[in-house]
Design a protein around this motif. Structure first.
Motif, mmCIF file in Angstrom:
data_model
loop_
_atom_site.group_PDB
_atom_site.id
_atom_site.type_symbol
_atom_site.label_atom_id
_atom_site.label_comp_id
_atom_site.label_asym_id
_atom_site.label_seq_id
_atom_site.Cartn_x
_atom_site.Cartn_y
_atom_site.Cartn_z
ATOM 1 N N GLY A 15 0.823 -1.210 0.000
ATOM 2 C CA GLY A 15 0.000 0.000 0.000
ATOM 3 C C GLY A 15 0.853 1.254 0.000
ATOM 4 O O GLY A 15 0.552 2.221 -0.689
ATOM 5 N N ALA A 16 1.928 1.244 0.788
ATOM 6 C CA ALA A 16 2.810 2.406 0.847
ATOM 7 C C ALA A 16 3.493 2.640 -0.501
ATOM 8 O O ALA A 16 3.625 3.779 -0.967
ATOM 9 N N VAL A 17 3.957 1.554 -1.124
ATOM 10 C CA VAL A 17 4.608 1.672 -2.441
ATOM 11 C C VAL A 17 3.616 2.186 -3.468
ATOM 12 O O VAL A 17 3.928 3.069 -4.274
ATOM 13 N N SER A 18 2.408 1.645 -3.442
ATOM 14 C CA SER A 18 1.377 2.075 -4.386
ATOM 15 C C SER A 18 1.054 3.552 -4.191
ATOM 16 O O SER A 18 0.949 4.310 -5.154
ATOM 17 N N HIS A 19 0.923 3.973 -2.941
ATOM 18 C CA HIS A 19 0.637 5.370 -2.649
ATOM 19 C C HIS A 19 1.776 6.262 -3.141
ATOM 20 O O HIS A 19 1.538 7.326 -3.729
ATOM 21 N N HIS A 20 3.008 5.838 -2.907
ATOM 22 C CA HIS A 20 4.171 6.611 -3.353
ATOM 23 C C HIS A 20 4.179 6.749 -4.876
ATOM 24 O O HIS A 20 4.454 7.827 -5.405
ATOM 25 N N GLN A 21 3.874 5.658 -5.594
ATOM 26 C CA GLN A 21 3.855 5.701 -7.051
ATOM 27 C C GLN A 21 2.749 6.620 -7.555
ATOM 28 O O GLN A 21 2.944 7.372 -8.512
ATOM 29 N N GLN A 22 1.594 6.572 -6.914
ATOM 30 C CA GLN A 22 0.488 7.433 -7.327
ATOM 31 C C GLN A 22 0.849 8.902 -7.151
ATOM 32 O O GLN A 22 0.557 9.732 -8.014
ATOM 33 N N GLN A 23 1.517 9.221 -6.055
ATOM 34 C CA GLN A 23 1.946 10.603 -5.835
ATOM 35 C C GLN A 23 2.981 11.022 -6.875
ATOM 36 O O GLN A 23 2.951 12.142 -7.375
ATOM 37 N N LYS A 24 3.884 10.103 -7.195
ATOM 38 C CA LYS A 24 4.924 10.394 -8.182
ATOM 39 C C LYS A 24 4.303 10.672 -9.545
ATOM 40 O O LYS A 24 4.632 11.658 -10.220
ATOM 41 N N TYR A 25 3.366 9.807 -9.971
ATOM 42 C CA TYR A 25 2.724 9.995 -11.270
ATOM 43 C C TYR A 25 1.859 11.249 -11.294
ATOM 44 O O TYR A 25 1.797 11.946 -12.302
ATOM 45 N N ALA A 26 1.204 11.537 -10.190
ATOM 46 C CA ALA A 26 0.391 12.746 -10.104
ATOM 47 C C ALA A 26 1.275 13.979 -10.241
ATOM 48 O O ALA A 26 0.913 14.952 -10.910
ATOM 49 N N GLY A 27 2.437 13.945 -9.626
ATOM 50 C CA GLY A 27 3.378 15.066 -9.746
ATOM 51 C C GLY A 27 3.876 15.226 -11.184
ATOM 52 O O GLY A 27 3.998 16.340 -11.686
ATOM 53 N N GLN A 28 4.147 14.102 -11.842
ATOM 54 C CA GLN A 28 4.603 14.158 -13.234
ATOM 55 C C GLN A 28 3.496 14.696 -14.142
ATOM 56 O O GLN A 28 3.757 15.505 -15.032
ATOM 57 N N GLU A 29 2.271 14.256 -13.915
ATOM 58 C CA GLU A 29 1.149 14.741 -14.718
ATOM 59 C C GLU A 29 0.926 16.232 -14.493
ATOM 60 O O GLU A 29 0.638 16.979 -15.426
ATOM 61 N N ALA A 30 1.069 16.672 -13.262
ATOM 62 C CA ALA A 30 0.895 18.087 -12.953
ATOM 63 C C ALA A 30 1.972 18.923 -13.646
ATOM 64 O O ALA A 30 1.693 19.989 -14.187
ATOM 65 N N ALA A 31 3.199 18.418 -13.640
ATOM 66 C CA ALA A 31 4.285 19.142 -14.308
ATOM 67 C C ALA A 31 4.052 19.209 -15.816
ATOM 68 O O ALA A 31 4.264 20.260 -16.449
ATOM 69 N N ALA A 32 3.611 18.095 -16.378
ATOM 70 C CA ALA A 32 3.340 18.076 -17.814
ATOM 71 C C ALA A 32 2.201 19.029 -18.163
ATOM 72 O O ALA A 32 2.263 19.766 -19.158
ATOM 73 N N GLN A 33 1.163 19.049 -17.343
ATOM 74 C CA GLN A 33 0.034 19.950 -17.573
ATOM 75 C C GLN A 33 0.472 21.403 -17.465
ATOM 76 O O GLN A 33 0.060 22.246 -18.240
ATOM 77 N N GLN A 34 1.341 21.681 -16.509
ATOM 78 C CA GLN A 34 1.836 23.043 -16.333
ATOM 79 C C GLN A 34 2.644 23.476 -17.558
ATOM 80 O O GLN A 34 2.524 24.609 -18.019
ATOM 81 N N GLN A 35 3.463 22.573 -18.111
ATOM 82 C CA GLN A 35 4.232 22.898 -19.306
ATOM 83 C C GLN A 35 3.306 23.177 -20.488
ATOM 84 O O GLN A 35 3.536 24.112 -21.263
ATOM 85 N N GLN A 36 2.258 22.367 -20.622
ATOM 86 C CA GLN A 36 1.310 22.589 -21.702
ATOM 87 C C GLN A 36 0.594 23.927 -21.541
ATOM 88 O O GLN A 36 0.391 24.656 -22.512
ATOM 89 N N ASP A 37 0.218 24.256 -20.328
ATOM 90 C CA ASP A 37 -0.445 25.531 -20.069
ATOM 91 C C ASP A 37 0.467 26.701 -20.408
ATOM 92 O O ASP A 37 0.034 27.682 -21.013
ATOM 93 N N MET A 38 1.726 26.597 -20.038
ATOM 94 C CA MET A 38 2.683 27.664 -20.330
ATOM 95 C C MET A 38 2.887 27.805 -21.829
ATOM 96 O O MET A 38 2.952 28.921 -22.354
ATOM 97 N N ALA A 39 2.999 26.677 -22.538
ATOM 98 C CA ALA A 39 3.170 26.723 -23.987
ATOM 99 C C ALA A 39 1.940 27.347 -24.654
ATOM 100 O O ALA A 39 2.064 28.152 -25.587
ATOM 101 N N TYR A 40 0.748 27.009 -24.167
ATOM 102 C CA TYR A 40 -0.480 27.582 -24.707
ATOM 103 C C TYR A 40 -0.514 29.094 -24.490
ATOM 104 O O TYR A 40 -0.829 29.862 -25.399
ATOM 105 N N GLN A 41 -0.188 29.511 -23.271
ATOM 106 C CA GLN A 41 -0.201 30.936 -22.961
ATOM 107 C C GLN A 41 0.822 31.686 -23.807
ATOM 108 O O GLN A 41 0.572 32.798 -24.261
ATOM 109 N N GLN A 42 1.977 31.072 -24.037
ATOM 110 C CA GLN A 42 2.994 31.708 -24.876
ATOM 111 C C GLN A 42 2.490 31.822 -26.312
ATOM 112 O O GLN A 42 2.707 32.837 -26.975
ATOM 113 N N GLY A 43 1.822 30.781 -26.798
ATOM 114 C CA GLY A 43 1.256 30.815 -28.152
ATOM 115 C C GLY A 43 0.212 31.901 -28.303
ATOM 116 O O GLY A 43 0.170 32.606 -29.313
ATOM 117 N N VAL A 44 -0.627 32.054 -27.279
ATOM 118 C CA VAL A 44 -1.643 33.111 -27.314
ATOM 119 C C VAL A 44 -0.967 34.480 -27.333
ATOM 120 O O VAL A 44 -1.352 35.370 -28.088
#
Length: 106
Positions: A15-44
């Motif tokens: 359970g601890a390993v699974s929770h750690h992996q979920q947090q890690k993937y959530a952080g990666q997804e958040a970073a990727a989303q932030q990069q996409q948002d920044m690229a969109y704003q720059q394009g605008v």
């Protein structure tokens, strides 16, 4: 009881390993989303800058209709009139040919 304790430890670790992996993937997804948002704003921002920098397209007045188009029906009418005169016998073949050449020559 020993089996139950071992099962609890394994389950807790899993359970601890699974929770750690979920947090890690959530952080990666958040970073990727932030990069996409920044690229969109720059394009605008780039699009707005280009729109402001570009001069407006020139406005052109519509061209008047060509004079030849206006003369064509008149020429056709004159040729028809000559043909009627020729068919009625008022113009000879030679006169009709000369008048037609004169009209077509302009």
């Amino acid at each position: 009881m020993r089996v139950a304790a071992t099962t609890a430890v394994v389950a807790g670790t899993a359970g601890a390993v699974s929770h750690h992996q979920q947090q890690k993937y959530a952080g990666q997804e958040a970073a990727a989303q932030q990069q996409q948002d920044m690229a969109y704003q720059q394009g605008v921002a780039d699009a707005q800058a280009q729109q402001q920098a570009a001069p407006p397209p020139p406005q052109y007045a519509p061209a008047p209709p060509p004079a030849a188009a206006a003369a064509a029906p008149d020429l056709t009418a004159q040729l028809q009139q000559l043909a009627q005169l020729h068919n009625a016998g008022e113009l000879s073949d030679e006169e009709f040919a000369q008048a037609k050449q004169k009209l077509l020559a302009g």
